[in-house]
Design a protein around this motif. Structure first.
Motif, PDB file in Angstrom:
ATOM      1  N   VAL A  22      25.876  28.874  61.104  1.00 36.17           N
ATOM      2  CA  VAL A  22      24.845  28.134  61.834  1.00 36.17           C
ATOM      3  C   VAL A  22      24.966  28.375  63.326  1.00 36.17           C
ATOM      4  CG1 VAL A  22      23.931  25.847  62.297  1.00 36.17           C
ATOM      5  CG2 VAL A  22      24.727  26.416  60.011  1.00 36.17           C
ATOM      6  N   VAL A  23      26.187  28.357  63.842  1.00 39.15           N
ATOM      7  CA  VAL A  23      26.399  28.563  65.273  1.00 39.15           C
ATOM      8  C   VAL A  23      26.042  29.987  65.661  1.00 39.15           C
ATOM      9  CG1 VAL A  23      28.095  28.460  67.136  1.00 39.15           C
ATOM     10  CG2 VAL A  23      28.195  26.800  65.263  1.00 39.15           C
ATOM     11  N   PRO A  48      33.116  34.388  69.330  1.00 41.74           N
ATOM     12  CA  PRO A  48      32.153  34.759  68.281  1.00 41.74           C
ATOM     13  C   PRO A  48      32.797  35.011  66.923  1.00 41.74           C
ATOM     14  CG  PRO A  48      31.677  35.929  70.324  1.00 41.74           C
ATOM     15  CD  PRO A  48      32.995  35.239  70.524  1.00 41.74           C
ATOM     16  N   ASP A  49      34.023  35.571  66.912  1.00 39.02           N
ATOM     17  CA  ASP A  49      34.676  35.854  65.641  1.00 39.02           C
ATOM     18  C   ASP A  49      35.148  34.595  64.919  1.00 39.02           C
ATOM     19  OD1 ASP A  49      34.293  38.524  66.098  1.00 39.02           O
ATOM     20  OD2 ASP A  49      36.292  38.859  66.943  1.00 39.02           O
ATOM     21  N   TRP A  64      31.141  35.623  60.252  1.00 41.62           N
ATOM     22  CA  TRP A  64      30.569  34.276  60.256  1.00 41.62           C
ATOM     23  C   TRP A  64      30.458  33.735  58.824  1.00 41.62           C
ATOM     24  CZ3 TRP A  64      25.822  35.719  63.799  1.00 41.62           C
ATOM     25  CH2 TRP A  64      26.284  35.931  65.108  1.00 41.62           C
ATOM     26  N   PHE A  65      30.014  34.589  57.942  1.00 41.28           N
ATOM     27  CA  PHE A  65      29.857  34.185  56.541  1.00 41.28           C
ATOM     28  C   PHE A  65      31.205  33.806  55.935  1.00 41.28           C
ATOM     29  CE2 PHE A  65      29.235  34.722  52.019  1.00 41.28           C
ATOM     30  CZ  PHE A  65      27.944  34.255  51.795  1.00 41.28           C
ATOM     31  N   LEU A  66      32.234  34.631  56.207  1.00 40.43           N
ATOM     32  CA  LEU A  66      33.567  34.352  55.680  1.00 40.43           C
ATOM     33  C   LEU A  66      34.123  33.052  56.252  1.00 40.43           C
ATOM     34  CD1 LEU A  66      35.991  35.269  53.993  1.00 40.43           C
ATOM     35  CD2 LEU A  66      36.777  36.576  55.995  1.00 40.43           C
ATOM     36  N   ASN A  67      33.956  32.850  57.560  1.00 41.69           N
ATOM     37  CA  ASN A  67      34.435  31.613  58.172  1.00 41.69           C
ATOM     38  C   ASN A  67      33.762  30.391  57.558  1.00 41.69           C
ATOM     39  OD1 ASN A  67      35.966  33.203  59.883  1.00 41.69           O
ATOM     40  ND2 ASN A  67      34.497  33.100  61.573  1.00 41.69           N
ATOM     41  N   THR A  68      32.468  30.474  57.334  1.00 42.15           N
ATOM     42  CA  THR A  68      31.737  29.346  56.756  1.00 42.15           C
ATOM     43  C   THR A  68      32.220  29.045  55.350  1.00 42.15           C
ATOM     44  OG1 THR A  68      29.799  29.926  58.078  1.00 42.15           O
ATOM     45  CG2 THR A  68      29.449  28.469  56.197  1.00 42.15           C
ATOM     46  N   MET A  69      32.421  30.066  54.540  1.00 39.19           N
ATOM     47  CA  MET A  69      32.868  29.835  53.169  1.00 39.19           C
ATOM     48  C   MET A  69      34.273  29.240  53.136  1.00 39.19           C
ATOM     49  SD  MET A  69      30.401  30.587  51.151  1.00 39.19           S
ATOM     50  CE  MET A  69      29.341  29.910  52.458  1.00 39.19           C
TER      51      MET A  69
END
Length: 336
Positions: free
Chosen positions: A285-286, A279-280, A122-127
């Protein structure tokens, strides 16, 4: 009559003048003794310093200290509460009202190692989404602001007003249309359809022209047009003027727009929750919202731990760009 003869003829006058000079000389000596630097002041010049009454001091500056303390406490308390909740090993909000009553890093370890909570992904996707979208938003907004500020074309004023008026409508009005449109796109181009980060980036870039462009437009107007004219005399075109001259002068507003875009994308939930399903593929936030969506078991401690770690890159970006924030937000307000 000479000066010596005048003294002999009027002795009283001479005595009076000498007395006057002596008194004046004494006063001047005292003044010099008091004012000369590096010398001890005269006893007559020493007076006890008068302290202002408390009421007058409070009316002048004291109330500002009180307001600053209240505002600081109001801003810091939620941060301390979230940090205390993230360090609560029980995983609930029970006892969190007593700040730091129990301290442990179990929540941080669980959220980083639990296979059912892909927090690192999630962190990687957001960045990825925030950095790519933020940089591209700044570039597109700068191009549009340069065109509106330096070029004169039909529909210029109408277009400038339109991109601002469109921002008045909330994102909720476009969620259904976006979902149906990307559902159809998925059948033809799955790489930019539903459940893809590239599709989410394209949606965010669709709203890049708006308040950011209008904010940059005001800043671009403060740059003297004589610089453009001098460059044109030397044979430079619009592209060379924009990349070699204008971009260096408008660095403060670029930093501000980039910071605001980055923070807005990291905190965006509505569109990301509709477009991203697996989920991946989800953003922070989601994903974190799902940790507390179950009313029977809400992992508030894990949610708080994830929120604390998610705030780290935002704080870093803010600290790196803080010197541009005040200048970038205020300079464009001087000239429209």
């Amino acid at each position: 009559m000479s000066e010596s003869q005048d003294r002999l003829a009027h002795p009283d006058k001479t005595v009076t003048q000498n007395a006057t000079l002596a008194v004046a000389g004494g006063s001047a000596a005292e003044q010099f003794e008091t004012a000369a630097p590096g010398m001890a002041p005269s006893p007559r010049a020493e007076r006890p310093a008068r302290r202002r009454p408390f009421g007058r001091w409070f009316a002048d500056t004291g109330w500002r200290h009180v307001v600053a303390i209240v505002v600081s406490a109001f801003a810091i308390f939620p941060l301390l509460y979230v940090l205390s909740a993230s360090l609560n090993p029980s995983g609930t909000l029970t006892g969190t009202n007593q700040l730091f009553s129990a301290v442990g890093i179990d929540s941080y370890v669980r959220i980083l190692t639990d296979p059912q909570i892909p927090y690192p992904q999630w962190f990687l996707n957001t960045m990825i989404v925030a950095l790519i979208t933020g940089f591209t938003m700044v570039f597109i907004g700068a191009l549009a602001a340069y065109a509106f500020s330096r070029m004169r074309f039909t529909g210029r004023r109408v277009g400038l007003i339109t991109i601002v008026v469109v921002q008045m409508f909330p994102q909720m009005l476009a969620v259904v249309a976006i979902f149906l449109m990307f559902s159809a796109i998925s059948d033809w181009f799955p790489a930019i359809g539903l459940n893809t980060l590239s599709g989410l980036i394209l949606i965010y870039l669709g709203g890049a022209l708006g308040v950011n462009t209008y904010l940059m437009y005001g800043f671009f107007n403060t740059i003297p047009k004589e610089l453009d004219e001098a460059a044109k005399i030397d044979g430079a075109g619009h592209a060379r003027i924009f990349f070699t001259i204008i971009l260096r002068l408008v660095a403060p507003i670029l930093a501000v727009v980039g910071l605001l875009s980055f923070i807005g994308i990291v905190n965006e939930y509505m569109i990301a929750s509709v477009l991203l399903i697996d989920p991946d593929k989800q953003t922070l936030v989601v994903g974190l919202t799902k940790l507390v969506s179950n009313p029977r078991y809400a992992d508030w401690s894990g949610f708080a731990a994830g929120a604390v770690m998610a705030a780290i890159p935002v704080v870093i970006v803010f600290l790196l760009l803080q010197k541009y924030i005040v200048g970038g937000l205020t300079a464009g307000a001087t000239k429209g």
